[in-house]
Design a protein around this motif. Structure first.
Motif, PDB file in Angstrom:
ATOM      1  N   LYS A 139       0.875  -1.167   0.000  1.00  0.00           N
ATOM      2  CA  LYS A 139       0.000   0.000   0.000  1.00  0.00           C
ATOM      3  C   LYS A 139       0.912   1.216   0.000  1.00  0.00           C
ATOM      4  O   LYS A 139       2.093   1.110   0.361  1.00  0.00           O
ATOM      5  CB  LYS A 139      -0.961   0.005   1.190  1.00  0.00           C
ATOM      6  CG  LYS A 139      -0.292   0.079   2.539  1.00  0.00           C
ATOM      7  CD  LYS A 139      -1.326   0.020   3.644  1.00  0.00           C
ATOM      8  CE  LYS A 139      -0.611   0.040   4.991  1.00  0.00           C
ATOM      9  NZ  LYS A 139      -1.518  -0.090   6.090  1.00  0.00           N
ATOM     10  N   PRO A 140       0.441   2.346  -0.426  1.00  0.00           N
ATOM     11  CA  PRO A 140       1.295   3.536  -0.450  1.00  0.00           C
ATOM     12  C   PRO A 140       1.934   3.797   0.913  1.00  0.00           C
ATOM     13  O   PRO A 140       1.269   3.723   1.944  1.00  0.00           O
ATOM     14  CB  PRO A 140       0.325   4.658  -0.838  1.00  0.00           C
ATOM     15  CG  PRO A 140      -0.741   3.961  -1.633  1.00  0.00           C
ATOM     16  CD  PRO A 140      -0.895   2.625  -0.962  1.00  0.00           C
ATOM     17  N   GLY A 141       3.251   4.020   0.883  1.00  0.00           N
ATOM     18  CA  GLY A 141       3.997   4.279   2.107  1.00  0.00           C
ATOM     19  C   GLY A 141       4.662   3.062   2.708  1.00  0.00           C
ATOM     20  O   GLY A 141       5.407   3.171   3.684  1.00  0.00           O
ATOM     21  N   THR A 142       4.419   1.882   2.143  1.00  0.00           N
ATOM     22  CA  THR A 142       4.998   0.642   2.660  1.00  0.00           C
ATOM     23  C   THR A 142       6.358   0.384   2.019  1.00  0.00           C
ATOM     24  O   THR A 142       6.489   0.458   0.797  1.00  0.00           O
ATOM     25  CB  THR A 142       4.075  -0.559   2.359  1.00  0.00           C
ATOM     26  OG1 THR A 142       2.798  -0.310   2.920  1.00  0.00           O
ATOM     27  CG2 THR A 142       4.640  -1.851   2.911  1.00  0.00           C
ATOM     28  N   THR A 143       7.352   0.058   2.830  1.00  0.00           N
ATOM     29  CA  THR A 143       8.651  -0.347   2.294  1.00  0.00           C
ATOM     30  C   THR A 143       8.518  -1.764   1.758  1.00  0.00           C
ATOM     31  O   THR A 143       8.125  -2.672   2.486  1.00  0.00           O
ATOM     32  CB  THR A 143       9.745  -0.283   3.371  1.00  0.00           C
ATOM     33  OG1 THR A 143       9.837   1.065   3.847  1.00  0.00           O
ATOM     34  CG2 THR A 143      11.099  -0.713   2.823  1.00  0.00           C
ATOM     35  N   VAL A 144       8.819  -1.946   0.468  1.00  0.00           N
ATOM     36  CA  VAL A 144       8.639  -3.246  -0.178  1.00  0.00           C
ATOM     37  C   VAL A 144       9.959  -3.895  -0.577  1.00  0.00           C
ATOM     38  O   VAL A 144       9.980  -5.062  -0.971  1.00  0.00           O
ATOM     39  CB  VAL A 144       7.713  -3.126  -1.411  1.00  0.00           C
ATOM     40  CG1 VAL A 144       6.282  -2.837  -0.975  1.00  0.00           C
ATOM     41  CG2 VAL A 144       8.199  -2.049  -2.345  1.00  0.00           C
ATOM     42  N   LEU A 145      11.049  -3.141  -0.470  1.00  0.00           N
ATOM     43  CA  LEU A 145      12.364  -3.659  -0.847  1.00  0.00           C
ATOM     44  C   LEU A 145      13.419  -2.723  -0.288  1.00  0.00           C
ATOM     45  O   LEU A 145      13.191  -1.521  -0.165  1.00  0.00           O
ATOM     46  CB  LEU A 145      12.492  -3.723  -2.385  1.00  0.00           C
ATOM     47  CG  LEU A 145      13.837  -4.107  -2.980  1.00  0.00           C
ATOM     48  CD1 LEU A 145      14.196  -5.560  -2.647  1.00  0.00           C
ATOM     49  CD2 LEU A 145      13.834  -3.899  -4.495  1.00  0.00           C
TER      50      LEU A 145
END
Length: 121
Positions: free
Chosen positions: A109-115
């Motif tokens: 979701k927007p704002g989530t660190t994914v990598l």
């Protein structure tokens, strides 16, 4: 215990936790080496390498995608390689031998660190 984990996996996780605790206590001087040795069960890995995280990749939208199935700790050999897209935003490796740290699309979701992008020290 509920879920899909078996007893063997649970036991292995507990052993790692206990070993980590006693090695930490020894490193901080809270216990001596003989106490640590009597409570640890697992051998240390032959080689440990430090990855210095240099950048977090944060989702801007629900359109975040990886072009490859990253499991984690893959080393991307060339700088400028596309490792993610997010709408019109393109994420590329900033340097050669870039390490993919903790890639996850589980809760995008927007704002989530994914990598996280890193390099071996």
């Amino acid at each position: 215990m509920s879920g899909t984990r078996g007893k063997a996996e649970s036991t292995a996780q507990a052993e790692v936790a206990v070993d980590t605790l006693f090695r930490f206590l020894q490193a901080t001087g809270a216990v001596n080496a003989s106490i640590c040795k009597s409570h640890t069960r697992l051998a240390l890995p032959a080689v440990q390498r430090l990855i210095r995280v240099t950048e977090a990749v944060v989702a801007k939208s629900m359109d975040f995608r990886f072009p490859y199935l990253f499991k984690g700790l893959e080393v991307v050999p060339r700088a400028g390689t596309v490792v993610a897209t997010d709408g019109t935003t393109v994420w590329k490796t900033p340097y050669d031998d870039c390490v993919m740290v903790m890639p996850s699309l589980a809760h995008v979701k927007p704002g989530t660190t994914v990598l996280r992008l890193g390099r071996y020290d």
